[in-house]
Write an enzyme that holds these catalytic residues in place. Structure first.
Site, PDB file in Angstrom:
ATOM      1  N   CYS A 111       0.820  -1.201   0.000  1.00 20.84           N
ATOM      2  CA  CYS A 111       0.000   0.000   0.000  1.00 20.84           C
ATOM      3  C   CYS A 111       0.863   1.263   0.000  1.00 20.84           C
ATOM      4  CB  CYS A 111      -0.981  -0.059   1.175  1.00 20.84           C
ATOM      5  SG  CYS A 111      -2.279   1.182   1.177  1.00 20.84           S
ATOM      6  N   HIS A 112       0.830   2.058   1.073  1.00 15.91           N
ATOM      7  CA  HIS A 112       1.640   3.271   1.183  1.00 15.91           C
ATOM      8  C   HIS A 112       3.035   2.979   1.760  1.00 15.91           C
ATOM      9  CE1 HIS A 112      -2.312   5.115   0.723  1.00 15.91           C
ATOM     10  NE2 HIS A 112      -1.733   6.293   0.553  1.00 15.91           N
TER      11      HIS A 112
END
Length: 186
Positions: A111-112
């Site tokens: 994800c991030h």
């Protein structure tokens, strides 16, 4: 070559981790027989983020500052917006990520969380993916960004989002079982 059942894996996170992105890899890797530890900035339990609000706590086993790359086969960094943004400014986190990298160990970020890899200087020249909203950040860090569920490049595993977690855990397992990774500089 190490078997996943003999592996020792470290997850690093702080408050605001995406709930499923910590719990699913932690639990699935444990089901496969791996010993999995969670390290946090202060060595205390952390609260996740689920949907649009705070989620459940995850217990911690140790402080990130006390974790040693040589004690583990792999490092996993969950995403969420808050967690990796807080981690990527911490010297102890960046030093630990670099130690895993220099040791040829598996590093997995979803994800991030590739933000942390970019900040540690290990994205350049790598094939990677991430959550779509940080695509430009990862490209600007020098990575060859791809919109696929999981990418592995010399033991650096990246994935996009919670829907990709099964593929993420499968690729982590595969990369651990390949053993130490020789890495060319990006």
């Amino acid at each position: 070559m190490p078997k996943i059942a003999d592996a020792k894996i470290l997850i690093i996170a702080t408050h605001g981790f995406e709930q499923s992105e910590l719990e699913f890899p932690r639990d699935q890797l444990r089901v496969k027989g791996a010993e999995v530890h969670v390290a946090t900035l202060d060595g205390k339990a952390i609260k996740g983020w689920e949907g649009s609000d705070w989620g459940r706590e995850a217990e911690a086993d140790l402080k990130i500052a006390n974790a040693k790359a040589e004690d583990y086969d792999a490092l996993v960094i969950p995403g969420g917006q808050i967690n990796p943004d807080l981690l990527r400014v911490e010297g102890d986190v960046l030093n630990l990520v670099k130690a895993f990298y220099e040791g040829g160990k598996v590093i997995a970020a979803v994800c991030h969380a590739p933000w942390v890899l970019a900040e540690a200087g290990i994205a350049k020249g790598r094939d990677m993916t991430s959550y779509h909203s940080i695509r430009t950040d990862i490209i600007n860090a020098g990575a060859n960004w791809q919109d696929v569920e999981v990418v592995a490049d010399q033991g650096i595993v990246t994935s996009r989002q919670p829907d990709d977690l099964k593929a993420f855990v499968s690729k982590i397992t595969e990369e651990i079982e390949e053993g130490t990774h020789q890495r060319s500089q990006g």
